[in-house]
Design a protein around this motif. Structure first.
Motif, short mmCIF file in Angstrom:
data_model
loop_
_atom_site.label_atom_id
_atom_site.label_comp_id
_atom_site.label_asym_id
_atom_site.label_seq_id
_atom_site.Cartn_x
_atom_site.Cartn_y
_atom_site.Cartn_z
N ASP A 83 7.64 -1.16 -0.88
CA ASP A 83 8.45 -1.91 -1.85
C ASP A 83 8.53 -1.22 -3.21
O ASP A 83 8.85 -1.86 -4.20
N ARG A 84 8.19 0.09 -3.25
CA ARG A 84 8.14 0.75 -4.56
C ARG A 84 9.02 1.99 -4.57
O ARG A 84 9.21 2.63 -3.53
N VAL A 85 9.44 2.36 -5.77
CA VAL A 85 10.15 3.64 -5.93
C VAL A 85 9.22 4.77 -5.49
O VAL A 85 9.64 5.72 -4.82
N ASP A 86 7.93 4.63 -5.80
CA ASP A 86 6.95 5.65 -5.43
C ASP A 86 6.80 5.80 -3.92
O ASP A 86 6.12 6.71 -3.44
N ASP A 87 7.38 4.87 -3.15
CA ASP A 87 7.25 4.93 -1.69
C ASP A 87 8.26 5.87 -1.05
O ASP A 87 8.30 5.97 0.18
N ARG A 270 1.43 14.31 -9.18
CA ARG A 270 1.58 12.85 -9.29
C ARG A 270 0.64 12.17 -8.29
O ARG A 270 0.74 12.42 -7.08
N VAL A 271 -0.24 11.34 -8.79
CA VAL A 271 -1.08 10.53 -7.90
C VAL A 271 -0.47 9.12 -7.90
O VAL A 271 -0.33 8.52 -8.96
N VAL A 272 -0.09 8.66 -6.73
CA VAL A 272 0.62 7.36 -6.66
C VAL A 272 -0.14 6.38 -5.75
O VAL A 272 -0.99 6.78 -4.96
N ASN A 273 0.21 5.13 -5.89
CA ASN A 273 -0.31 4.06 -5.01
C ASN A 273 -1.84 4.01 -4.98
O ASN A 273 -2.44 3.71 -3.95
N ILE A 488 -2.11 11.92 -3.69
CA ILE A 488 -1.17 12.88 -4.27
C ILE A 488 0.15 12.79 -3.52
O ILE A 488 0.19 12.89 -2.29
N GLN A 489 1.21 12.58 -4.27
CA GLN A 489 2.52 12.49 -3.62
C GLN A 489 2.95 13.87 -3.12
O GLN A 489 2.81 14.87 -3.84
N GLY A 515 -2.88 10.57 0.46
CA GLY A 515 -2.53 9.27 1.05
C GLY A 515 -2.08 9.51 2.49
O GLY A 515 -1.20 8.82 2.98
N PHE A 516 -2.66 10.54 3.15
CA PHE A 516 -2.34 10.95 4.51
C PHE A 516 -0.91 11.45 4.65
O PHE A 516 -0.40 11.60 5.75
#
Ligand SMILES: Cc1cc2nc3c(=O)[nH]c(=O)nc-3n(C[C@H](O)[C@H](O)[C@H](O)COP(=O)(O)OP(=O)(O)OC[C@H]3O[C@@H](n4cnc5c(N)ncnc54)[C@H](O)[C@@H]3O)c2cc1C
Length: 561
Positions: A83-87, A270-273, A488-489, A515-516
């Motif tokens: 549900d996120r832009v980061d997704d 960028r580290v996300v989520n 890390i994205q 994040g796999f």
């Protein structure tokens, strides 16, 4: 090893080893930097149960399971809840990973000599609607040899590279910074830690005895997640899961410290989520601990009754093994850190498995003889050992005795024993008919229609107060930290995305640190067995990308942030 280095890989866990193997297969030269001593080669995967998510496998078909890519996709989407832009990259990674799990994953592993136990497990069963979270069908394939069995071919490949002079593993090399040159990551620098004879999993010293700096064409961050760093887990704990528990067990060794995420951020990644995590609520303190606060997760069948710390039964569908994060969120709302399983000897014998290679010597040792003992009377030996030694277990002949034992293990919290008794008696009464309104009993009966569950996983429904099924058992359960779902994205080639939305030249990430894949391919929730699989897939992708000069998939990498 001297001379030109194609890739520096930070972390000798599964993801790092898989990436290294791919590079070696392509004739490249790699150095793996690992902060721990050699005894820890393989990282968390060595400790793992070796459960691997596969879709529509021959093992599933032999057990009568009808699975498909479409069904797995539906389950993944229902669990991930992106549900996120980061997704944006995470969604693509999820698609790519599902295709891998539904097609070449099993063959690729079999070519490397990996084999699977024939009975497929059913983890994370969901219990909501068809498009809700959870696995519609069993998909948890246990590697014959568990975690060490899965690691073996990758360890072998890297060791072969070391012997041939194209690979080097530098233990006690802790990376403290990435080296940048004109916006490109060109190497890593860090501390040489004093040699340490610590056995696998035991904390090693952090005494710095020197420094190093190494350069290579590519740098891969494969440093794992944050589960061993309770401060970071608490700092990043999301509000939707309530307040973090004051008391938690650690389901991973101390080296899962999350340091490299900050170090990668310092280099522009960028580290996300980071607020997405996967912790369990069925943790028990290891009576024979290896690392600090060492906890073991019970992989439960569905028949134990689950009560919160005050004696209220958890609401449907929060049955054992159904919805990990739903249960965690619920328990965090109760204001107490622990909860209770109530069961019988008959249930523990069939339904308690303990996650971890060392807790499953039969599967890890590939011993058919030991395995057959699982089918016989009595609980598996490691489970019996917990029952005997662990202060979290209460074993009693009567309910009164059981309640006294429970109360003595949480003296400050009033236990509503009258309510527990009422629930147990109601449970037993509900078994008089082959149908009824108790959703957990319906779920138990439905589970037994799957041959794998009936054979080794789900006890025949019986009255908890039936003397023949006893003694009665209560188990005090704690929250157990385990996996990070964010990280890390990365783009689909495994290149680390920078703060401007473009890949950072020279920098890659794989495994839990990424994040796999994509910085969080699971979204909010996982279907289980997808972590080892995520290390395999992302490690392979990164290795192939570097080996082919920067693009494994050829997909464009510019995305808005
Ligand atoms: C008990 C247990 C059971 C599990 N069961 C399953 C299962 O059945 N199925 C499943 O899918 N998953 C399971 N998992 C999860 C899975 O094993 C892990 O998510 C996975 O192995 C992570 O691998 P990784 O290579 O990304 O990281 P890790 O294994 O954590 O390896 C990272 C390595 O990097 C090193 N490192 C970190 N920072 C630095 C630094 N700065 N410098 C140098 N080195 C550094 C660390 O020391 C470590 O060796 C389980 C995990 C555990 C602990």
């Amino acid at each position: 090893m001297t001379g030109h280095v194609d890739a520096l890989i930070i972390g000798a866990g599964l993801a790092g080893l898989v990436a290294a193997g791919e590079l070696l297969d392509a004739g490249k030269r790699v150095i793996i930097l690992e902060q721990e001593p050699e005894s820890n080669l393989g990282g968390q995967a060595w400790w793992s149960f070796g459960g691997v998510f596969l879709v529509n496998s021959p093992e599933q078909r032999r057990m009568g399971v009808r699975d498909s890519h479409a069904l797995a996709r539906q389950d993944w989407q229902g669990s991930a809840g992106f549900d996120r832009v980061d997704d944006s990259w995470a969604r693509d990674w999820a698609e790519a990973y599902l295709a891998f799990a539904a097609t070449e994953k099993r063959d690729w592993l079999r070519e490397k000599g990996v084999r699977f136990f024939p009975v497929v497990g059913w983890a994370e069963r969901g219990g909501y609607g068809a498009i809700g979270p959870g696995n519609s069908v069993p998909r948890f394939h246990i590697v014959w040899g568990t975690g060490p069995g899965l690691l073996a071919p990758f360890v072998h490949r890297v060791r072969q590279g070391v012997r041939r002079g194209s690979a080097d593993i530098r233990y006690r090399h802790r990376v403290d910074a990435l080296v940048l040159d004109d916006g490109r990551v060109v190497g890593a620098r860090g501390s040489l830690l004093r040699p340490d004879n610590a056995k696998r999993g035991f904390a090693s010293n952090r005494e710095v005895v020197g420094e190093f700096e190494l350069r290579a064409d590519a740098v891969v961050v494969a440093s794992g997640g944050i589960g061993g760093n309770q401060d970071l887990v608490r700092a990043w704990w999301p509000g939707r899961l309530g307040r973090p528990p004051a008391h938690m067990l650690s389901g991973v060794p101390a080296h899962v410290d999350g340091r490299m995420l900050q170090i990668s951020e310092n280099a522009g990644a960028r580290v996300v989520n980071r607020d997405r995590m996967w912790h369990y609520t069925e943790g028990i303190a290891n009576w024979d601990p290896v690392w600090a606060r060492h906890g073991i997760r019970i992989l439960p069948g569905p028949s134990s009754l689950w009560f919160d710390a005050t004696g209220r039964r958890l609401p449907a569908p929060l049955f054992p093994g159904y919805d990990t994060l739903g249960t965690l969120a619920h328990l965090r709302s109760t204001g107490h850190d622990h909860s209770w399983f109530l069961l019988t000897q008959r249930i523990i014998e069939k339904e308690f498995a303990l996650s971890g290679s060392e807790q499953n010597p039969d599967l890890t040792g590939r011993s058919l003889f030991e395995l057959l003992r699982r089918l016989g009377p009595g609980a598996p030996r490691p489970v019996e050992a917990f029952k005997r030694h662990s202060p979290d277990f209460v074993v009693a002949a009567t309910l009164d005795e059981l309640f006294a034992g429970m109360q003595s293990r949480s003296p400050g919290i009033a236990l509503d024993v009258a309510n527990i008794r009422r629930e147990i008696e109601a449970h037993d009464r509900a078994l008089d008919n082959r149908y009824g309104k108790d959703a957990q009993i319906t779920a138990m009966r439905a589970a037994r229609r799957y041959p794998g569950d009936r054979l080794i996983r789900v006890a025949k429904p019986h009255r908890l107060l039936d003397k023949g099924a006893g003694p009665l058992i209560a188990v005090k359960l704690h929250v157990l930290t385990r996996k990070s779902l964010g990280g890390i994205q990365t783009d689909l080639d495994g290149r680390a995305i920078g703060v401007h939305g473009r890949p950072i030249p020279g920098l890659y990430a794989a495994g839990e640190a990424a994040g796999f894949g994509g910085g969080g391919m699971h979204g909010y929730r996982a279907l289980e067995g997808t972590f080892l699989g995520g290390c395999l897939f992302s490690g392979r992708t990164v290795g192939r990308t570097i080996a082919t000069g920067g693009h494994a998939t050829g997909r464009a990498s510019m995305r808005g942030v």
